[in-house]
Design a protein around this motif. Structure first.
Motif, PDB file in Angstrom:
ATOM      1  N   UNK A   1      33.626  86.039 118.647  1.00  0.00           N
ATOM      2  CA  UNK A   1      33.198  86.147 116.909  1.00  0.00           C
ATOM      3  C   UNK A   1      33.793  87.286 116.141  1.00  0.00           C
ATOM      4  N   UNK A   2      34.195  88.406 116.946  1.00  0.00           N
ATOM      5  CA  UNK A   2      35.123  89.346 116.405  1.00  0.00           C
ATOM      6  C   UNK A   2      36.343  88.957 115.761  1.00  0.00           C
ATOM      7  N   UNK A   3      37.093  88.227 116.707  1.00  0.00           N
ATOM      8  CA  UNK A   3      38.294  87.779 116.244  1.00  0.00           C
ATOM      9  C   UNK A   3      38.333  86.534 115.213  1.00  0.00           C
ATOM     10  N   UNK A   4      37.119  85.848 115.070  1.00  0.00           N
ATOM     11  CA  UNK A   4      36.701  84.859 114.035  1.00  0.00           C
ATOM     12  C   UNK A   4      36.401  85.793 112.769  1.00  0.00           C
ATOM     13  N   UNK A   5      35.612  86.475 112.824  1.00  0.00           N
ATOM     14  CA  UNK A   5      35.338  87.455 111.756  1.00  0.00           C
ATOM     15  C   UNK A   5      36.337  88.109 111.130  1.00  0.00           C
ATOM     16  N   UNK A   6      37.608  88.801 111.914  1.00  0.00           N
ATOM     17  CA  UNK A   6      38.604  89.342 111.404  1.00  0.00           C
ATOM     18  C   UNK A   6      39.413  88.050 110.743  1.00  0.00           C
ATOM     19  N   UNK A   7      39.746  86.912 111.450  1.00  0.00           N
ATOM     20  CA  UNK A   7      40.261  85.650 110.764  1.00  0.00           C
ATOM     21  C   UNK A   7      39.892  85.382 109.392  1.00  0.00           C
ATOM     22  N   UNK A   8      38.338  85.266 109.412  1.00  0.00           N
ATOM     23  CA  UNK A   8      37.843  84.887 107.979  1.00  0.00           C
ATOM     24  C   UNK A   8      37.925  85.825 106.792  1.00  0.00           C
ATOM     25  N   UNK A   9      37.867  87.046 107.623  1.00  0.00           N
ATOM     26  CA  UNK A   9      37.613  88.387 106.623  1.00  0.00           C
ATOM     27  C   UNK A   9      39.059  88.661 105.977  1.00  0.00           C
ATOM     28  N   UNK A  10      40.088  88.392 106.820  1.00  0.00           N
ATOM     29  CA  UNK A  10      41.527  88.792 106.278  1.00  0.00           C
ATOM     30  C   UNK A  10      42.370  87.740 105.743  1.00  0.00           C
ATOM     31  N   UNK A  11      41.622  86.419 105.419  1.00  0.00           N
ATOM     32  CA  UNK A  11      42.376  85.360 104.858  1.00  0.00           C
ATOM     33  C   UNK A  11      43.249  84.812 105.702  1.00  0.00           C
ATOM     34  N   UNK A  12      42.722  84.668 106.907  1.00  0.00           N
ATOM     35  CA  UNK A  12      43.574  83.794 108.124  1.00  0.00           C
ATOM     36  C   UNK A  12      42.479  82.784 108.641  1.00  0.00           C
ATOM     37  N   UNK A  13      42.094  81.783 107.702  1.00  0.00           N
ATOM     38  CA  UNK A  13      40.864  80.882 108.092  1.00  0.00           C
ATOM     39  C   UNK A  13      41.113  80.153 109.397  1.00  0.00           C
ATOM     40  N   UNK A  14      42.391  79.870 109.650  1.00  0.00           N
ATOM     41  CA  UNK A  14      42.760  79.050 110.714  1.00  0.00           C
ATOM     42  C   UNK A  14      42.414  79.730 111.983  1.00  0.00           C
ATOM     43  N   UNK A  15      42.782  80.972 112.164  1.00  0.00           N
ATOM     44  CA  UNK A  15      42.290  82.017 113.487  1.00  0.00           C
ATOM     45  C   UNK A  15      40.632  81.941 113.361  1.00  0.00           C
ATOM     46  N   UNK A  16      40.021  82.144 112.215  1.00  0.00           N
ATOM     47  CA  UNK A  16      38.651  82.100 112.124  1.00  0.00           C
ATOM     48  C   UNK A  16      37.819  80.782 112.898  1.00  0.00           C
ATOM     49  N   UNK A  17      38.647  79.792 112.431  1.00  0.00           N
ATOM     50  CA  UNK A  17      38.381  78.239 112.676  1.00  0.00           C
ATOM     51  C   UNK A  17      38.380  78.291 114.372  1.00  0.00           C
ATOM     52  N   UNK A  18      39.593  78.571 114.868  1.00  0.00           N
ATOM     53  CA  UNK A  18      39.996  78.420 116.150  1.00  0.00           C
ATOM     54  C   UNK A  18      38.775  79.265 117.119  1.00  0.00           C
ATOM     55  N   UNK A  19      38.920  80.693 116.849  1.00  0.00           N
ATOM     56  CA  UNK A  19      37.885  81.385 117.632  1.00  0.00           C
ATOM     57  C   UNK A  19      36.469  80.872 117.544  1.00  0.00           C
TER      58      UNK A  19
END
Lengths: 148, 147
Positions: free
Chosen positions: B94-112
């Motif tokens: 969830x932390x990795x996903x939040x970092x992804x969504x929060x820093x404009x890397x939605x792919x990272x957010x979605x995968x995590x």
């Protein structure tokens, strides 16, 4: 869009894993290791067979496994059930290739592994294996067995 | 108990239905997270995981307060530690996903998020705890201590 694809992928992966897991869980598989010295663990061997269960505190199905194997012990004469705490016997866990708990090893009277099951073993399957007429019949063959 | 080499101590117990219920709620929240791509939904779930990892699973408390009274007494209990360990693993994703969504890397957010969803669905549907399965691998991988 990325989110929808990820969602569908996750649903598909979860469904496939669930089916595979269910199919494999608790099934007796051929032995993986032969020639382990059971006295290292202080396991006393049964006259007909020994059921060595590896358990850990991090393990909900270990208790169910304990109950199933205790019933096998009651039903089939000469069978001994031993419970080993995996966390405090990590050397044995590595040597025997135990990947998760509960894992049950079925040993012949000489301590050779006949079969193993990961997850809660099925009572009928274990009893059927142990009630085969001769010790040779009880062996599930595995060409990839590691000899020591 | 004859034949027991070293018994596993009996730790704090939880009603087995509570983590299963929690897994269904978690799965639902993660589905919403994937569909909205919202960092706030993922962050909220991260907080829930964090609370669960220290033994105060909010969905578990909801279960205890509102669902369990309707279902009756627990049929089975289990060690409280595996679900907590799994919540910690969930927190990581969830932390990795939040970092992804929060820093404009939605792919990272979605995968995590998708990884966490797979784990939650397996736990909810067949009671398989992936985090718990990893535990022994982790122990085995640690260096051997010579006495």
């Amino acid at each position: 869009m990325t989110g929808l694809i990820a969602l569908l992928a996750a649903l598909a992966v979860a469904a496939v894993l669930a089916v595979l897991w269910r199919r494999r869980e608790g099934r007796l598989r051929p032995a993986a290791v032969s020639g382990y010295d059971w006295s290292t663990l202080g396991v006393g061997l049964g006259e007909r067979a020994t059921l060595v269960q590896f358990s850990s505190a991090f393990c909900a199905p270990c208790r169910t496994t304990r109950a199933v194997l205790a019933r096998v012990e009651e039903r089939v004469e000469g069978v001994v059930h031993v419970d080993v705490d995996a966390e405090s016997h990590l050397a044995a866990v590595r040597e025997l290739g135990i990947a998760s708990t509960p894992t049950t090893l079925v040993l012949d009277p000489a301590g050779r592994e006949l079969a193993r099951a990961t997850g809660v073993p099925r009572l009928a399957e274990v009893v059927a294996l142990l009630e085969r007429p001769t010790p040779a019949d009880r062996k599930l063959d595995n060409p990839d067995r590691i000899s020591r | 108990m004859p034949g027991t080499i070293s018994t596993v101590p009996l730790p704090r117990q939880v009603d087995v239905r509570a983590p299963r219920f929690g897994a269904w709620v978690t799965a639902a929240v993660l589905v919403v997270a994937l569909l909205t791509g919202s960092v706030w939904v993922v962050a909220a779930q991260a907080l829930v995981f964090a609370a669960g990892a220290v033994g105060y699973a909010p969905y578990g408390l909801l279960f205890k307060r509102f669902v369990a009274p309707r279902l009756g007494a627990p049929t089975e209990t289990e060690d409280a530690r595996p679900p907590r360990f799994a919540q910690a693993v969930g927190l990581l994703f969830a932390v990795v996903a939040a970092i992804g969504y929060g820093t404009g890397i939605p792919v990272l957010g979605a995968v995590a998020t998708a990884f966490a969803l797979v784990a939650a669905l397996l736990n909810a549907s067949i009671g398989l705890c992936l985090g718990c399965e990893l535990y022994l691998y982790w122990l085995r991988a640690r260096p051997v201590r010579t006495p």
